[in-house]
Design a protein around this motif. Structure first.
Motif, PDB file in Angstrom:
ATOM      1  N   ARG A   4      41.673  31.701  21.768  1.00 44.69           N
ATOM      2  CA  ARG A   4      41.457  32.081  23.160  1.00 44.69           C
ATOM      3  C   ARG A   4      40.604  31.023  23.856  1.00 44.69           C
ATOM      4  O   ARG A   4      39.539  31.308  24.365  1.00 44.69           O
ATOM      5  CB  ARG A   4      40.817  33.456  23.242  1.00 44.69           C
ATOM      6  CG  ARG A   4      41.724  34.556  22.696  1.00 44.69           C
ATOM      7  CD  ARG A   4      41.094  35.913  22.735  1.00 44.69           C
ATOM      8  NE  ARG A   4      40.760  36.367  24.051  1.00 44.69           N
ATOM      9  CZ  ARG A   4      41.577  37.045  24.864  1.00 44.69           C
ATOM     10  NH1 ARG A   4      42.796  37.310  24.488  1.00 44.69           N
ATOM     11  NH2 ARG A   4      41.173  37.435  26.053  1.00 44.69           N
ATOM     12  N   LYS A   5      41.110  29.788  23.841  1.00 52.06           N
ATOM     13  CA  LYS A   5      40.408  28.682  24.470  1.00 52.06           C
ATOM     14  C   LYS A   5      41.306  28.061  25.534  1.00 52.06           C
ATOM     15  O   LYS A   5      42.517  28.032  25.392  1.00 52.06           O
ATOM     16  CB  LYS A   5      40.054  27.615  23.443  1.00 52.06           C
ATOM     17  CG  LYS A   5      39.062  28.070  22.411  1.00 52.06           C
ATOM     18  CD  LYS A   5      38.734  26.963  21.450  1.00 52.06           C
ATOM     19  CE  LYS A   5      37.757  27.450  20.395  1.00 52.06           C
ATOM     20  NZ  LYS A   5      37.452  26.390  19.432  1.00 52.06           N
ATOM     21  N   ARG A  16      35.869  34.396  30.839  1.00 51.57           N
ATOM     22  CA  ARG A  16      35.607  35.754  30.371  1.00 51.57           C
ATOM     23  C   ARG A  16      36.926  36.356  29.897  1.00 51.57           C
ATOM     24  O   ARG A  16      37.998  35.840  30.172  1.00 51.57           O
ATOM     25  CB  ARG A  16      35.023  36.587  31.505  1.00 51.57           C
ATOM     26  CG  ARG A  16      33.660  36.108  31.932  1.00 51.57           C
ATOM     27  CD  ARG A  16      33.093  37.020  32.993  1.00 51.57           C
ATOM     28  NE  ARG A  16      31.777  36.552  33.375  1.00 51.57           N
ATOM     29  CZ  ARG A  16      31.375  36.438  34.624  1.00 51.57           C
ATOM     30  NH1 ARG A  16      32.182  36.742  35.622  1.00 51.57           N
ATOM     31  NH2 ARG A  16      30.164  36.015  34.885  1.00 51.57           N
ATOM     32  N   ARG A  17      36.838  37.476  29.179  1.00 48.73           N
ATOM     33  CA  ARG A  17      38.023  38.094  28.586  1.00 48.73           C
ATOM     34  C   ARG A  17      39.126  38.375  29.601  1.00 48.73           C
ATOM     35  O   ARG A  17      40.275  37.995  29.416  1.00 48.73           O
ATOM     36  CB  ARG A  17      37.647  39.381  27.850  1.00 48.73           C
ATOM     37  CG  ARG A  17      38.812  39.937  27.016  1.00 48.73           C
ATOM     38  CD  ARG A  17      38.456  41.243  26.336  1.00 48.73           C
ATOM     39  NE  ARG A  17      38.948  42.304  27.195  1.00 48.73           N
ATOM     40  CZ  ARG A  17      38.250  43.334  27.630  1.00 48.73           C
ATOM     41  NH1 ARG A  17      36.997  43.474  27.288  1.00 48.73           N
ATOM     42  NH2 ARG A  17      38.786  44.240  28.398  1.00 48.73           N
ATOM     43  N   LYS A  18      38.794  39.025  30.695  1.00 43.08           N
ATOM     44  CA  LYS A  18      39.815  39.375  31.683  1.00 43.08           C
ATOM     45  C   LYS A  18      40.363  38.124  32.374  1.00 43.08           C
ATOM     46  O   LYS A  18      41.557  38.049  32.661  1.00 43.08           O
ATOM     47  CB  LYS A  18      39.262  40.365  32.703  1.00 43.08           C
ATOM     48  CG  LYS A  18      39.055  41.746  32.103  1.00 43.08           C
ATOM     49  CD  LYS A  18      39.159  42.808  33.132  1.00 43.08           C
ATOM     50  CE  LYS A  18      38.864  44.188  32.606  1.00 43.08           C
ATOM     51  NZ  LYS A  18      39.264  44.532  31.287  1.00 43.08           N
ATOM     52  N   GLU A  19      39.530  37.148  32.624  1.00 42.78           N
ATOM     53  CA  GLU A  19      40.000  35.891  33.215  1.00 42.78           C
ATOM     54  C   GLU A  19      41.028  35.241  32.299  1.00 42.78           C
ATOM     55  O   GLU A  19      42.090  34.808  32.749  1.00 42.78           O
ATOM     56  CB  GLU A  19      38.830  34.936  33.447  1.00 42.78           C
ATOM     57  CG  GLU A  19      37.856  35.401  34.505  1.00 42.78           C
ATOM     58  CD  GLU A  19      36.571  34.603  34.531  1.00 42.78           C
ATOM     59  OE1 GLU A  19      35.843  34.703  35.530  1.00 42.78           O
ATOM     60  OE2 GLU A  19      36.264  33.874  33.560  1.00 42.78           O
ATOM     61  N   PHE A  20      40.724  35.194  31.007  1.00 38.16           N
ATOM     62  CA  PHE A  20      41.654  34.605  30.054  1.00 38.16           C
ATOM     63  C   PHE A  20      42.963  35.396  30.006  1.00 38.16           C
ATOM     64  O   PHE A  20      44.053  34.819  30.003  1.00 38.16           O
ATOM     65  CB  PHE A  20      41.045  34.539  28.652  1.00 38.16           C
ATOM     66  CG  PHE A  20      41.962  33.888  27.658  1.00 38.16           C
ATOM     67  CD1 PHE A  20      41.910  32.520  27.466  1.00 38.16           C
ATOM     68  CD2 PHE A  20      42.889  34.632  26.947  1.00 38.16           C
ATOM     69  CE1 PHE A  20      42.775  31.907  26.560  1.00 38.16           C
ATOM     70  CE2 PHE A  20      43.755  34.028  26.053  1.00 38.16           C
ATOM     71  CZ  PHE A  20      43.699  32.659  25.862  1.00 38.16           C
ATOM     72  N   ASP A  21      42.854  36.713  29.965  1.00 34.82           N
ATOM     73  CA  ASP A  21      44.046  37.561  29.892  1.00 34.82           C
ATOM     74  C   ASP A  21      44.934  37.381  31.125  1.00 34.82           C
ATOM     75  O   ASP A  21      46.158  37.343  31.015  1.00 34.82           O
ATOM     76  CB  ASP A  21      43.657  39.025  29.731  1.00 34.82           C
ATOM     77  CG  ASP A  21      43.027  39.315  28.367  1.00 34.82           C
ATOM     78  OD1 ASP A  21      43.152  38.477  27.448  1.00 34.82           O
ATOM     79  OD2 ASP A  21      42.400  40.379  28.234  1.00 34.82           O
ATOM     80  N   ILE A  43      46.478  44.107  32.581  1.00 32.89           N
ATOM     81  CA  ILE A  43      45.168  43.692  32.071  1.00 32.89           C
ATOM     82  C   ILE A  43      44.197  44.864  31.901  1.00 32.89           C
ATOM     83  O   ILE A  43      43.449  44.923  30.956  1.00 32.89           O
ATOM     84  CB  ILE A  43      44.545  42.615  32.987  1.00 32.89           C
ATOM     85  CG1 ILE A  43      45.509  41.439  33.172  1.00 32.89           C
ATOM     86  CG2 ILE A  43      43.192  42.157  32.456  1.00 32.89           C
ATOM     87  CD1 ILE A  43      45.972  40.764  31.905  1.00 32.89           C
ATOM     88  N   TRP A  44      44.194  45.797  32.832  1.00 30.10           N
ATOM     89  CA  TRP A  44      43.270  46.926  32.787  1.00 30.10           C
ATOM     90  C   TRP A  44      43.962  48.182  32.256  1.00 30.10           C
ATOM     91  O   TRP A  44      43.532  49.284  32.541  1.00 30.10           O
ATOM     92  CB  TRP A  44      42.732  47.235  34.178  1.00 30.10           C
ATOM     93  CG  TRP A  44      41.664  46.320  34.676  1.00 30.10           C
ATOM     94  CD1 TRP A  44      40.320  46.535  34.608  1.00 30.10           C
ATOM     95  CD2 TRP A  44      41.827  45.072  35.361  1.00 30.10           C
ATOM     96  NE1 TRP A  44      39.645  45.491  35.192  1.00 30.10           N
ATOM     97  CE2 TRP A  44      40.542  44.574  35.667  1.00 30.10           C
ATOM     98  CE3 TRP A  44      42.927  44.313  35.742  1.00 30.10           C
ATOM     99  CZ2 TRP A  44      40.334  43.376  36.333  1.00 30.10           C
ATOM    100  CZ3 TRP A  44      42.728  43.125  36.399  1.00 30.10           C
ATOM    101  CH2 TRP A  44      41.446  42.661  36.687  1.00 30.10           C
ATOM    102  N   GLN A  59      38.464  38.792  40.076  1.00 25.97           N
ATOM    103  CA  GLN A  59      38.783  38.027  38.874  1.00 25.97           C
ATOM    104  C   GLN A  59      39.518  36.737  39.233  1.00 25.97           C
ATOM    105  O   GLN A  59      39.247  35.674  38.664  1.00 25.97           O
ATOM    106  CB  GLN A  59      39.641  38.861  37.913  1.00 25.97           C
ATOM    107  CG  GLN A  59      38.917  40.030  37.305  1.00 25.97           C
ATOM    108  CD  GLN A  59      37.793  39.614  36.378  1.00 25.97           C
ATOM    109  OE1 GLN A  59      37.880  38.621  35.665  1.00 25.97           O
ATOM    110  NE2 GLN A  59      36.724  40.386  36.379  1.00 25.97           N
TER     111      GLN A  59
END
Length: 98
Positions: A4-5, A16-21, A43-44, A59
């Motif tokens: 997750r990079k 952040r997690r949601k940004e990456f997703d 995402i949510w 986001q």
């Protein structure tokens, strides 16, 4: 194991997690336009409902700021007025809908 990079050129981007997703969702189909509702549902999906417009907009603002511009000089994540968002990596892309 998934990595997750995010790296652009030699620059490591901390997301952040949601940004990456969100980025992963949009980048899966470059050029496809996703509505805020589609992004939110993806995402949510298991969280308590909130203000969809505000959640996605906040986001996206942070994600676009972190990513900067693609080789074409435009944002990696483009706002499609009145519809939603799409990923644009700066190359020739096919249009579609997500």
């Amino acid at each position: 194991m998934k990595c997750r990079k995010v790296q652009i050129a030699s620059r490591q981007i901390a997301l952040r997690r949601k940004e990456f997703d969100i980025l992963a969702l949009l980048a899966e189909h470059p050029g496809w336009v996703y509505t805020k509702e589609q992004i939110y549902q993806s995402i949510w999906c298991e969280e308590v409902p909130v203000d969809v417009d505000n959640a996605v907009t906040c986001q996206m603002k942070q994600l676009r700021k972190k990513l900067g511009e693609n080789p074409k000089g435009t944002p990696y994540i483009e706002n499609v007025w009145g519809v939603g968002y799409k990923f644009s990596h700066g190359m020739n892309e096919r249009s579609g809908t997500g």
